[in-house]
Design a protein around this motif. Structure first.
Motif, PDB file in Angstrom:
ATOM      1  N   ARG A 200      36.514  33.030  48.548  1.00 13.98           N
ATOM      2  CA  ARG A 200      35.309  32.268  48.214  1.00 13.98           C
ATOM      3  C   ARG A 200      34.616  32.857  46.988  1.00 13.98           C
ATOM      4  O   ARG A 200      34.211  32.131  46.084  1.00 13.98           O
ATOM      5  CB  ARG A 200      34.334  32.233  49.382  1.00 13.98           C
ATOM      6  CG  ARG A 200      33.077  31.433  49.041  1.00 13.98           C
ATOM      7  CD  ARG A 200      32.059  31.431  50.175  1.00 13.98           C
ATOM      8  NE  ARG A 200      30.872  30.717  49.783  1.00 13.98           N
ATOM      9  CZ  ARG A 200      29.863  31.245  49.105  1.00 13.98           C
ATOM     10  NH1 ARG A 200      29.897  32.504  48.736  1.00 13.98           N
ATOM     11  NH2 ARG A 200      28.804  30.519  48.799  1.00 13.98           N
ATOM     12  N   SER A 201      34.481  34.169  46.943  1.00 10.64           N
ATOM     13  CA  SER A 201      33.799  34.773  45.798  1.00 10.64           C
ATOM     14  C   SER A 201      34.603  34.581  44.514  1.00 10.64           C
ATOM     15  O   SER A 201      34.011  34.423  43.445  1.00 10.64           O
ATOM     16  CB  SER A 201      33.472  36.247  46.048  1.00 10.64           C
ATOM     17  OG  SER A 201      34.631  37.015  46.178  1.00 10.64           O
TER      18      SER A 201
ATOM     19  N   HIS B 201      30.453  35.097  56.113  1.00 11.03           N
ATOM     20  CA  HIS B 201      29.422  36.123  55.913  1.00 11.03           C
ATOM     21  C   HIS B 201      28.730  36.461  57.233  1.00 11.03           C
ATOM     22  O   HIS B 201      28.439  37.621  57.506  1.00 11.03           O
ATOM     23  CB  HIS B 201      28.378  35.665  54.890  1.00 11.03           C
ATOM     24  CG  HIS B 201      28.833  35.815  53.489  1.00 11.03           C
ATOM     25  ND1 HIS B 201      29.410  34.789  52.791  1.00 11.03           N
ATOM     26  CD2 HIS B 201      28.810  36.872  52.656  1.00 11.03           C
ATOM     27  CE1 HIS B 201      29.720  35.207  51.583  1.00 11.03           C
ATOM     28  NE2 HIS B 201      29.375  36.475  51.474  1.00 11.03           N
TER      29      HIS B 201
ATOM     30  N   SER C 103      29.284  30.354  53.054  1.00 12.05           N
ATOM     31  CA  SER C 103      30.415  30.684  53.907  1.00 12.05           C
ATOM     32  C   SER C 103      29.938  31.211  55.261  1.00 12.05           C
ATOM     33  O   SER C 103      29.074  32.073  55.322  1.00 12.05           O
ATOM     34  CB  SER C 103      31.264  31.751  53.220  1.00 12.05           C
ATOM     35  OG  SER C 103      32.199  32.284  54.103  1.00 12.05           O
TER      36      SER C 103
ATOM     37  N   ARG D 188      37.370  39.933  55.115  1.00  9.91           N
ATOM     38  CA  ARG D 188      37.249  40.215  53.676  1.00  9.91           C
ATOM     39  C   ARG D 188      38.137  39.325  52.818  1.00  9.91           C
ATOM     40  O   ARG D 188      37.672  38.846  51.771  1.00  9.91           O
ATOM     41  CB  ARG D 188      37.565  41.681  53.370  1.00  9.91           C
ATOM     42  CG  ARG D 188      36.466  42.702  53.610  1.00  9.91           C
ATOM     43  CD  ARG D 188      35.357  42.733  52.580  1.00  9.91           C
ATOM     44  NE  ARG D 188      35.755  42.786  51.196  1.00  9.91           N
ATOM     45  CZ  ARG D 188      36.081  43.881  50.528  1.00  9.91           C
ATOM     46  NH1 ARG D 188      36.074  45.050  51.098  1.00  9.91           N
ATOM     47  NH2 ARG D 188      36.423  43.802  49.257  1.00  9.91           N
TER      48      ARG D 188
ATOM     49  N   TYR E 136      31.021  38.550  59.273  1.00 16.59           N
ATOM     50  CA  TYR E 136      31.044  39.920  58.752  1.00 16.59           C
ATOM     51  C   TYR E 136      29.805  40.690  59.211  1.00 16.59           C
ATOM     52  O   TYR E 136      29.913  41.834  59.660  1.00 16.59           O
ATOM     53  CB  TYR E 136      31.128  39.905  57.214  1.00 16.59           C
ATOM     54  CG  TYR E 136      31.555  41.230  56.641  1.00 16.59           C
ATOM     55  CD1 TYR E 136      32.893  41.515  56.429  1.00 16.59           C
ATOM     56  CD2 TYR E 136      30.618  42.216  56.317  1.00 16.59           C
ATOM     57  CE1 TYR E 136      33.293  42.735  55.910  1.00 16.59           C
ATOM     58  CE2 TYR E 136      31.008  43.428  55.803  1.00 16.59           C
ATOM     59  CZ  TYR E 136      32.348  43.685  55.596  1.00 16.59           C
ATOM     60  OH  TYR E 136      32.744  44.893  55.099  1.00 16.59           O
TER      61      TYR E 136
ATOM     62  N   ARG F 254      31.227  42.885  45.409  1.00 14.72           N
ATOM     63  CA  ARG F 254      32.665  43.140  45.567  1.00 14.72           C
ATOM     64  C   ARG F 254      32.996  44.598  45.267  1.00 14.72           C
ATOM     65  O   ARG F 254      33.753  45.236  45.995  1.00 14.72           O
ATOM     66  CB  ARG F 254      33.467  42.220  44.658  1.00 14.72           C
ATOM     67  CG  ARG F 254      33.465  40.793  45.132  1.00 14.72           C
ATOM     68  CD  ARG F 254      34.110  39.890  44.130  1.00 14.72           C
ATOM     69  NE  ARG F 254      35.557  40.085  44.176  1.00 14.72           N
ATOM     70  CZ  ARG F 254      36.418  39.161  43.869  1.00 14.72           C
ATOM     71  NH1 ARG F 254      36.007  37.974  43.483  1.00 14.72           N
ATOM     72  NH2 ARG F 254      37.711  39.405  43.920  1.00 14.72           N
TER      73      ARG F 254
ATOM     74  N   ARG G  83      38.967  36.242  53.306  1.00 16.71           N
ATOM     75  CA  ARG G  83      38.284  34.936  53.229  1.00 16.71           C
ATOM     76  C   ARG G  83      37.083  35.010  52.301  1.00 16.71           C
ATOM     77  O   ARG G  83      36.848  34.104  51.492  1.00 16.71           O
ATOM     78  CB  ARG G  83      37.853  34.489  54.613  1.00 16.71           C
ATOM     79  CG  ARG G  83      39.019  34.116  55.484  1.00 16.71           C
ATOM     80  CD  ARG G  83      38.581  33.701  56.851  1.00 16.71           C
ATOM     81  NE  ARG G  83      39.770  33.536  57.686  1.00 16.71           N
ATOM     82  CZ  ARG G  83      39.755  33.077  58.908  1.00 16.71           C
ATOM     83  NH1 ARG G  83      38.626  32.714  59.462  1.00 16.71           N
ATOM     84  NH2 ARG G  83      40.872  32.961  59.588  1.00 16.71           N
ATOM     85  N   LEU G  84      36.317  36.079  52.424  1.00 22.79           N
ATOM     86  CA  LEU G  84      35.164  36.246  51.544  1.00 22.79           C
ATOM     87  C   LEU G  84      35.604  36.410  50.091  1.00 22.79           C
ATOM     88  O   LEU G  84      34.957  35.884  49.180  1.00 22.79           O
ATOM     89  CB  LEU G  84      34.333  37.446  51.985  1.00 22.79           C
ATOM     90  CG  LEU G  84      33.598  37.292  53.315  1.00 22.79           C
ATOM     91  CD1 LEU G  84      32.961  38.617  53.718  1.00 22.79           C
ATOM     92  CD2 LEU G  84      32.561  36.194  53.244  1.00 22.79           C
TER      93      LEU G  84
END
Length: 143
Positions: free
Chosen positions: A103-104, A119, A116, A97, A122, A46, A99-100
């Motif tokens: 999740r993170s 990824h 996910s 990003r 991306y 991140r 959405r990621l």
């Protein structure tokens, strides 16, 4: 080559180098390092991607300003390739990003979540962006 052309070319090749080094080298290797858990890797990732995306936005701005400052408009193929790279970056930042990140956030909070698909989206966008940046740089050098 004009100063504006040199600045644009430098921005493009710096940008592509950063994306390749981080997305296709650092990320896969990070998770193979001894002792790096998914939570630790996500926390590091991140920070790294926040920095990368900030640098990308700056380099995209340099590219646009350089094109605007040029004595004459770059050829259509340069504009199309650069616009593709910038559009991909915007989609990554505005759509993928977030959405990621959601999740993170869940993983970092200790929740066990499935992998996910975002990824893969991306990574696919990274491939398109690298190709567009390489085309932009090659077209600029060919001028």
């Amino acid at each position: 080559m004009t100063a504006a052309g040199a600045a644009a070319t430098a921005a493009v090749f710096t940008w592509v180098g950063m994306v390749v080094a981080i997305s296709f080298l650092e990320v896969p290797l990070k998770f193979r390092a001894p002792g790096v858990t998914v939570r630790i890797g996500l926390g590091i990732g991140r920070l790294v991607f926040r920095g990368l995306n900030t640098a990308e936005a700056i380099l995209a701005t340099v590219l646009v300003v350089s094109a605007a400052a040029a004595a004459q408009l770059p050829p259509a193929r340069v504009i199309a390739a650069a616009a593709t790279a910038i559009a991909v970056l915007l989609v990554q930042l505005a759509v993928v990003r977030p959405r990621l990140s959601r999740r993170s956030d869940r993983v970092l909070a200790g929740e066990d979540t499935p992998r996910s698909r975002a990824h893969y989206v991306y990574v696919g966008l990274e491939l398109v962006k690298v190709a567009a940046l390489l085309a932009t740089g090659i077209f600029l050098l060919a001028r």
